[in-house]
Write a protein that holds these residues in place. Sequence first.
Motif, mmCIF file in Angstrom:
data_model
loop_
_atom_site.group_PDB
_atom_site.id
_atom_site.type_symbol
_atom_site.label_atom_id
_atom_site.label_comp_id
_atom_site.label_asym_id
_atom_site.label_seq_id
_atom_site.Cartn_x
_atom_site.Cartn_y
_atom_site.Cartn_z
ATOM 1 N N SER A 157 18.257 11.439 -31.501
ATOM 2 C CA SER A 157 18.419 12.805 -31.994
ATOM 3 C C SER A 157 19.463 13.557 -31.184
ATOM 4 O O SER A 157 20.238 14.354 -31.734
ATOM 5 C CB SER A 157 17.081 13.543 -31.969
ATOM 6 O OG SER A 157 16.574 13.644 -30.657
ATOM 7 N N ALA A 158 19.524 13.289 -29.870
ATOM 8 C CA ALA A 158 20.548 13.925 -29.041
ATOM 9 C C ALA A 158 21.935 13.395 -29.389
ATOM 10 O O ALA A 158 22.889 14.165 -29.572
ATOM 11 C CB ALA A 158 20.242 13.699 -27.562
ATOM 12 N N MET A 159 22.064 12.080 -29.493
ATOM 13 C CA MET A 159 23.365 11.473 -29.797
ATOM 14 C C MET A 159 23.885 11.915 -31.155
ATOM 15 O O MET A 159 25.093 12.096 -31.330
ATOM 16 C CB MET A 159 23.269 9.943 -29.758
ATOM 17 C CG MET A 159 23.129 9.342 -28.384
ATOM 18 S SD MET A 159 23.235 7.541 -28.429
ATOM 19 C CE MET A 159 24.985 7.312 -28.716
ATOM 20 N N ARG A 160 22.979 12.078 -32.098
ATOM 21 C CA ARG A 160 23.392 12.479 -33.445
ATOM 22 C C ARG A 160 24.181 13.781 -33.393
ATOM 23 O O ARG A 160 25.267 13.889 -33.961
ATOM 24 C CB ARG A 160 22.156 12.601 -34.337
ATOM 25 C CG ARG A 160 22.466 12.866 -35.808
ATOM 26 C CD ARG A 160 22.378 14.338 -36.118
ATOM 27 N NE ARG A 160 22.730 14.622 -37.501
ATOM 28 C CZ ARG A 160 23.131 15.808 -37.930
ATOM 29 N NH1 ARG A 160 23.239 16.833 -37.081
ATOM 30 N NH2 ARG A 160 23.444 15.988 -39.194
ATOM 31 N N ASP A 161 23.647 14.785 -32.693
ATOM 32 C CA ASP A 161 24.322 16.080 -32.613
ATOM 33 C C ASP A 161 25.547 16.032 -31.700
ATOM 34 O O ASP A 161 26.552 16.699 -31.959
ATOM 35 C CB ASP A 161 23.355 17.147 -32.108
ATOM 36 C CG ASP A 161 22.367 17.582 -33.181
ATOM 37 O OD1 ASP A 161 22.315 16.932 -34.244
ATOM 38 O OD2 ASP A 161 21.640 18.561 -32.957
ATOM 39 N N GLU A 162 25.467 15.240 -30.642
ATOM 40 C CA GLU A 162 26.582 15.173 -29.688
ATOM 41 C C GLU A 162 27.804 14.471 -30.270
ATOM 42 O O GLU A 162 28.945 14.840 -29.962
ATOM 43 C CB GLU A 162 26.129 14.433 -28.427
ATOM 44 C CG GLU A 162 25.088 15.195 -27.608
ATOM 45 C CD GLU A 162 24.388 14.331 -26.583
ATOM 46 O OE1 GLU A 162 23.567 14.885 -25.823
ATOM 47 O OE2 GLU A 162 24.640 13.105 -26.535
ATOM 48 N N LEU A 163 27.573 13.465 -31.116
ATOM 49 C CA LEU A 163 28.688 12.659 -31.622
ATOM 50 C C LEU A 163 29.220 13.112 -32.972
ATOM 51 O O LEU A 163 30.332 12.740 -33.358
ATOM 52 C CB LEU A 163 28.254 11.190 -31.716
ATOM 53 C CG LEU A 163 27.922 10.506 -30.391
ATOM 54 C CD1 LEU A 163 27.515 9.058 -30.624
ATOM 55 C CD2 LEU A 163 29.100 10.564 -29.423
#
Length: 257
Positions: A157-163
């Motif tokens: 979920s963090a990577m989704r928004d960061e990338l």
Amino acid sequence: MTKTVLITGAGSGFGRGVAFGLARQGHKVIAGCHIWPQVTELRAAAKTEGVELEVIKLDVLDEFDRNNAFARQIDVLFNNAGLMESGPVVELPIEIVRRVFETNVFAALQMAQGFARQMVKRGSGRIVWTSSVAGLVKVPWDGAYAASKHAVEGFCSAMRDELEPYGVQVATVNPGAYRTGFNDTGMEAQDQWWDQGERVVKHWPVRELTRQSDPQEMIDAIIEVILADAPPYRTVRPASAEQMVKDEQTEIWERKA
């Protein structure tokens, strides 16, 4: 459009099924296998079936194997390699918990980080993680595996928004119980250490896993997530498991300790 897809854990289960399914559709598949005998067997199976696969040894815990994989330019990483070890939480040897997290969380994260870097530089790419229904609900007697998949959900979920600003997509696939053998051996693994110490709670209730679904349903769903222009962030199968997750996540707000 033809895609280049690297799959970890392609020697068996969902990874193997997805590898063959994508290759039959003409996509370039790099199938990563945990050990050399799996490499040999998968190459022979592909030749027998007339399917073109690039099969490599890829133990996700091995730095040399990871670096060998990172040398390839890919469109999609199917971050699928995983380990299941069962047992009641109060009895789980910490070494077992560490082993589960090393494979399911830390090694998977290293694979995602390595390929995300090349994808960010290029401005495109997709990382599909195999999570689990166990990453979304409570799973008694399987706490180590469930906790590792809850951790996967947090990273995803963090990577989704960061990338997203860099053109890189992140998605999860969340299988329920399917007849790949993964759940069966994950339960049996508990027997390796159970009698090697004093126990204060009961062993997992002895029962045969008779309510598992045909894995082809999940394989087809994963292939769709890998190839779709705009796949959903989360894909849970079977449908009964999706409803169970939604019901439990609602119920947990009223749950007592």
